[in-house]
Scaffold this motif. Sequence first.
Motif, PDB file in Angstrom:
ATOM      1  N   LEU A  84       0.970  -1.204   0.042  1.00  4.35           N
ATOM      2  CA  LEU A  84       0.114  -0.100   0.120  1.00  4.35           C
ATOM      3  C   LEU A  84       0.812   1.085   0.041  1.00  4.35           C
ATOM      4  O   LEU A  84       0.612   2.082  -0.570  1.00  4.35           O
ATOM      5  N   GLU A  85       1.938   1.109   0.861  1.00  6.68           N
ATOM      6  CA  GLU A  85       2.677   2.279   0.688  1.00  6.68           C
ATOM      7  C   GLU A  85       3.542   2.477  -0.952  1.00  6.68           C
ATOM      8  O   GLU A  85       3.416   3.650  -1.185  1.00  6.68           O
ATOM      9  N   LYS A  86       3.782   1.490  -1.299  1.00  6.04           N
ATOM     10  CA  LYS A  86       4.499   1.492  -2.605  1.00  6.04           C
ATOM     11  C   LYS A  86       3.370   2.274  -3.528  1.00  6.04           C
ATOM     12  O   LYS A  86       3.793   2.686  -4.485  1.00  6.04           O
ATOM     13  N   LEU A  87       2.283   1.828  -3.401  1.00  2.00           N
ATOM     14  CA  LEU A  87       0.966   2.433  -4.366  1.00  2.00           C
ATOM     15  C   LEU A  87       0.780   3.775  -3.862  1.00  2.00           C
ATOM     16  O   LEU A  87       0.072   4.466  -4.643  1.00  2.00           O
ATOM     17  N   LYS A  88       1.386   4.356  -2.829  1.00  4.46           N
ATOM     18  CA  LYS A  88       1.127   5.842  -2.277  1.00  4.46           C
ATOM     19  C   LYS A  88      -0.168   5.854  -2.034  1.00  4.46           C
ATOM     20  O   LYS A  88      -0.691   7.147  -2.140  1.00  4.46           O
ATOM     21  N   ILE A  89      -1.082   4.984  -1.447  1.00  4.59           N
ATOM     22  CA  ILE A  89      -2.235   5.447  -0.835  1.00  4.59           C
ATOM     23  C   ILE A  89      -2.236   5.157   0.489  1.00  4.59           C
ATOM     24  O   ILE A  89      -3.436   5.347   1.081  1.00  4.59           O
ATOM     25  N   VAL A  90      -1.127   4.681   1.234  1.00  7.03           N
ATOM     26  CA  VAL A  90      -0.981   4.741   2.782  1.00  7.03           C
ATOM     27  C   VAL A  90       0.053   5.587   2.989  1.00  7.03           C
ATOM     28  O   VAL A  90       1.372   5.129   2.307  1.00  7.03           O
ATOM     29  N   LYS A 139     -11.972   7.680  -3.131  1.00  8.27           N
ATOM     30  CA  LYS A 139     -12.108   8.178  -4.226  1.00  8.27           C
ATOM     31  C   LYS A 139     -10.543   8.466  -4.842  1.00  8.27           C
ATOM     32  O   LYS A 139     -10.004   8.181  -6.112  1.00  8.27           O
ATOM     33  N   ARG A 140      -9.727   8.872  -3.986  1.00 13.09           N
ATOM     34  CA  ARG A 140      -8.094   9.486  -4.527  1.00 13.09           C
ATOM     35  C   ARG A 140      -7.495   8.232  -4.538  1.00 13.09           C
ATOM     36  O   ARG A 140      -6.754   8.102  -5.538  1.00 13.09           O
ATOM     37  N   ALA A 141      -7.645   7.092  -3.737  1.00 11.90           N
ATOM     38  CA  ALA A 141      -6.837   5.785  -4.150  1.00 11.90           C
ATOM     39  C   ALA A 141      -7.327   5.081  -5.244  1.00 11.90           C
ATOM     40  O   ALA A 141      -6.298   4.756  -6.112  1.00 11.90           O
ATOM     41  N   ASN A 142      -8.396   5.083  -5.768  1.00  8.18           N
ATOM     42  CA  ASN A 142      -8.921   4.721  -7.174  1.00  8.18           C
ATOM     43  C   ASN A 142      -8.237   5.673  -8.234  1.00  8.18           C
ATOM     44  O   ASN A 142      -7.599   5.235  -9.154  1.00  8.18           O
TER      45      ASN A 142
END
Length: 158
Positions: free
Chosen positions: A114-120, A134-137
Motif C-alpha cells: 500500500l505504501e508503494k502504491l502511495k495510498i497509505v 476516491k483518491r486511491a482509485n
Amino acid sequence: MPEADLWVIFAILSAVIGYCAKIYFSFQANMATYQNLITQSMYDKQLDSGRGTLLHLCDDVIQQEVKEVIISFFILMEQGKATMEDLDLRCEELIKEEFEESCNFDVDDAVDKLEKLKIVSRDSIGRYYCVGLKRANEIIGVTTEEHVFKARQGSSTA
C-alpha cells in the motif's frame, strides 16, 4: 404335468436368465467405460507436466496478496490511523468475525504494498493512515479488467 405349464416355466426361466445376462453385460460395459475414463484422465494429467498446477498456485498466491491489501486498506479506511500492531490485530479480528477462522495476518507485507502504491502513509509517531477511496482509485488508475470491459462495450456498440 400339462405341456402348457412347462412352456410357462420355460418362458419365466428364459426371461430371468435373459435379464441376468443383460445386467451382467451392462455392468461389464459400464466398467470398461469407467476404466477408459480413468485412463484418459491419468494420461491428460501426465501430459500437463505440472504446468497447470503451478499456474493455479501462482494465481492463488496473487489473489491472496490482493485480499491482504484490500483488508488492510479497509481497516485503515474504517479506523482512521493505526499502528502496525493495531492494524494486524484488527485485520485478524475482522477475519475471525466474518469467516469464523483464526489466522496470522501478514500486515507488514500488505502495508508495504500500500505504501508503494502511495495510498497509505505514516505519520510522525508511526501510525498509518490512508487516502480517501476516491483518491486511491485515481492513484491506482484504470485496471486491466476495466480496459477489457470498455473494449467489450466499444465492440458491442459498433
